[in-house]
Design a protein around this motif. Structure first.
Motif, mmCIF file in Angstrom:
data_model
loop_
_atom_site.group_PDB
_atom_site.id
_atom_site.type_symbol
_atom_site.label_atom_id
_atom_site.label_comp_id
_atom_site.label_asym_id
_atom_site.label_seq_id
_atom_site.Cartn_x
_atom_site.Cartn_y
_atom_site.Cartn_z
ATOM 1 N N THR A 1 55.928 -38.699 15.809
ATOM 2 C CA THR A 1 56.249 -39.245 17.123
ATOM 3 C C THR A 1 56.241 -40.759 17.038
ATOM 4 N N GLY A 2 57.329 -41.375 17.459
ATOM 5 C CA GLY A 2 57.389 -42.836 17.415
ATOM 6 C C GLY A 2 57.249 -43.388 16.013
ATOM 7 N N GLY A 3 57.718 -42.628 15.021
ATOM 8 C CA GLY A 3 57.656 -43.094 13.645
ATOM 9 C C GLY A 3 56.299 -42.975 12.997
ATOM 10 N N ARG A 4 55.372 -42.278 13.638
ATOM 11 C CA ARG A 4 54.030 -42.136 13.071
ATOM 12 C C ARG A 4 53.568 -40.683 13.151
ATOM 13 N N PHE A 5 52.677 -40.337 12.239
ATOM 14 C CA PHE A 5 52.014 -39.043 12.286
ATOM 15 C C PHE A 5 50.552 -39.173 11.883
ATOM 16 N N PHE A 6 50.308 -39.710 10.684
ATOM 17 C CA PHE A 6 48.941 -39.832 10.195
ATOM 18 C C PHE A 6 48.251 -41.070 10.775
ATOM 19 N N GLY A 7 46.930 -41.012 10.827
ATOM 20 C CA GLY A 7 46.160 -42.183 11.217
ATOM 21 C C GLY A 7 46.037 -43.178 10.090
ATOM 22 N N GLU A 8 46.061 -42.674 8.857
ATOM 23 C CA GLU A 8 45.942 -43.524 7.666
ATOM 24 C C GLU A 8 46.580 -42.806 6.492
ATOM 25 N N VAL A 9 47.223 -43.557 5.618
ATOM 26 C CA VAL A 9 47.751 -43.026 4.359
ATOM 27 C C VAL A 9 47.122 -43.829 3.237
ATOM 28 N N ARG A 10 46.382 -43.135 2.384
ATOM 29 C CA ARG A 10 45.650 -43.793 1.304
ATOM 30 C C ARG A 10 46.309 -43.476 -0.028
#
Length: 269
Positions: A139-148
């Motif tokens: 949604t709005g170009g985001r899904f995860f809270g963080e990508v490590r």
């Protein structure tokens, strides 16, 4: 004649190194018997596979399909495609498992706003296939809270177990190797789905390799794929066969990237 380099670092789990060494020894012997000069005695393990892909003296290596099709600085020729015998693999295709901690949520949508681990931003199985799986939920170009970014699939699994990440896409061959060699680690994880399938990481050589040597390499690969004396080596590597292939097999990986961008999710985030 300069000595070339050889690398099998894509699938070189600690339990597989002896098998990779024996596989290369067999390939090297065939190449020398066919008059190829500059064949290295040993596999290169002193630098990253990414560095080896850029080596103009690369005689033999294996590359992830996504950088092969997207990195314009690479100058490589596809020799053949491996066929792996693992869950999630077959017919020179493999996919990634969506892996989480045992007992955690079992649907991908439940990981919205949580932490993903990836081995590398240019990885097909760790990033590109995961992005394609997530794109319909973003949604709005985001899904995860963080990508490590962890640097390796094995490290991504460690991050999940340690609580530093919640989900990762792990290619089928790596997951099979870890499940066999480190069952206690595998038992602390669960798979909640799979990605789409894509062609397996191809065997390659530098684009400047002579056509005669390319032919010898392809003959050597066909020979080691059929040699009954190497059956235990192939089993250790889950290697069921080696078949002809070309860079065209990897065009769909670029399509996955484009489709994710069209869906408003150009970056895994």
């Amino acid at each position: 004649m300069r000595t070339g380099t050889a690398s099998l670092g894509m699938y070189d789990h600690a339990s597989q190194r002896d098998a990779n060494d024996r596989l290369w020894a067999a390939i090297a012997r065939i190449l020398r018997d066919r008059g190829v000069a500059g064949v290295p005695d040993r596999l290169e393990r002193g630098r990253s596979v990414q560095d080896s892909w850029h080596d103009p003296d690369l005689l033999f290596g294996q590359i992830c399909g996504f950088p092969l099709i997207t990195d314009t600085t690479l100058a490589l020729r596809v020799l053949a495609l491996p066929v792996y015998d693992t869950p999630g693999s077959g017919a020179a295709l493999h996919r990634s498992f969506l892996v989480t901690r045992q007992g955690d949520a079992t649907t991908l949508d439940a990981y919205r706003g949580r932490r993903a681990a990836i081995n590398d931003r240019q990885s097909n199985t760790g990033m590109n296939l995961l992005r394609a799986a997530v794109a319909p939920f973003a949604t709005g170009g985001r899904f995860f809270g963080e990508v490590r970014e962890t640097g390796a699939h094995r490290q991504s699994l460690s991050a999940i177990v340690m609580g530093d990440a919640d989900i990762a896409a792990i290619d089928a061959v790596t997951f099979a190797a870890i499940a066999r060699a480190e069952p206690e680690l595998a038992e602390s994880l669960q798979t909640i789905g799979t990605t789409v399938a894509s062609s397996t990481p191809p065997f390659v050589t530098a684009r400047g390799t002579s056509i005669e040597t390319v032919a010898a390499l392809r003959i050597a690969l066909a020979d080691v794929a059929a040699d009954p004396g190497l059956a235990d080596v192939r089993a250790a590597l889950f290697l069921a066969d080696i078949v002809p292939g070309s860079v065209d097999r990897f065009v769909p990986l670029r399509t996955l990237e484009i489709d994710a961008a069209i869906a408003g999710y150009p970056d895994l985030c």
